[in-house]
Design an enzyme around this catalytic site. Structure first.
Site, PDB file in Angstrom:
ATOM      1  N   VAL A  93      35.153  40.392  34.864  1.00  0.00           N
ATOM      2  CA  VAL A  93      35.746  40.039  36.156  1.00  0.00           C
ATOM      3  C   VAL A  93      36.595  38.788  36.018  1.00  0.00           C
ATOM      4  CG1 VAL A  93      35.234  39.375  38.545  1.00  0.00           C
ATOM      5  CG2 VAL A  93      33.771  41.045  37.377  1.00  0.00           C
ATOM      6  N   CYS A  94      37.765  38.810  36.622  1.00  0.00           N
ATOM      7  CA  CYS A  94      38.670  37.665  36.667  1.00  0.00           C
ATOM      8  C   CYS A  94      38.631  37.112  38.092  1.00  0.00           C
ATOM      9  CB  CYS A  94      40.085  38.122  36.303  1.00  0.00           C
ATOM     10  SG  CYS A  94      41.309  36.806  36.364  1.00  0.00           S
TER      11      CYS A  94
END
Length: 162
Positions: A93-94
């Site tokens: 996840v960014c």
């Protein structure tokens, strides 16, 4: 010494999460081969928010902490191939609150991380794309993006998760 602090903090967070958990969220440490708890790796479920295309999905996420936690954020990963503009093809996840070079603070809790990722599902950050196809669909082919999200929600519905 710092590894002990990480595990101590995670044990406290586990207690707090269990007391305050909201419907649909799940977060628990995995088990080591000997049956003991591995506080540095958690398996989680994030429910899609009501009244969004993500609704009815329960999305599996792993949190991988290091001995430097809470000075450093955990790595947060959906299954590889998860369709979202801010999720790398590997599933990582960014999100700024879990990026130590951006908005990470040691006071951020597991619960806040999960809620932040839940919010990100329906509100992608156009300025931080991590996956070319999902980004392209999100920005240029909105109806097809929506269909893919709905299909993913069906894939991760409670019937499939249990």
């Amino acid at each position: 010494m710092s590894g002990g602090l990480a595990r101590q903090r995670l044990a406290e967070e586990r207690k707090t999460f269990r007391k305050e958990k909201e419907f649909g969220f799940s977060a628990k440490p995995t088990k080591n081969a000997d049956g003991s708890m591995d506080l540095l790796k958690w398996e989680c479920l994030i429910p899609g928010k009501d009244a969004t295309d993500w609704h009815n999905g329960f999305y599996p996420l792993t949190l991988e902490f290091t001995e430097e936690y809470p000075s450093r954020p955990p790595k947060c990963k959906f299954p590889a191939g998860f369709f979202h503009p801010n999720v790398y093809p590997s599933g990582t996840v960014c999100l700024s609150i879990i990026n130590e070079d951006e908005d990470w603070r040691p006071s951020i809790t597991v619960n806040q991380i999960l809620k932040g990722i839940q919010q990100l599902l329906d509100s992608p950050n156009e300025h931080s794309p991590a996956q070319a196809d999902a980004y392209m669909f999100f920005t240029q082919r909105t109806e097809e993006y929506r269909k893919k999200v709905l299909a993913q929600a069906r894939h991760y519905s409670i019937d499939r998760v249990n």
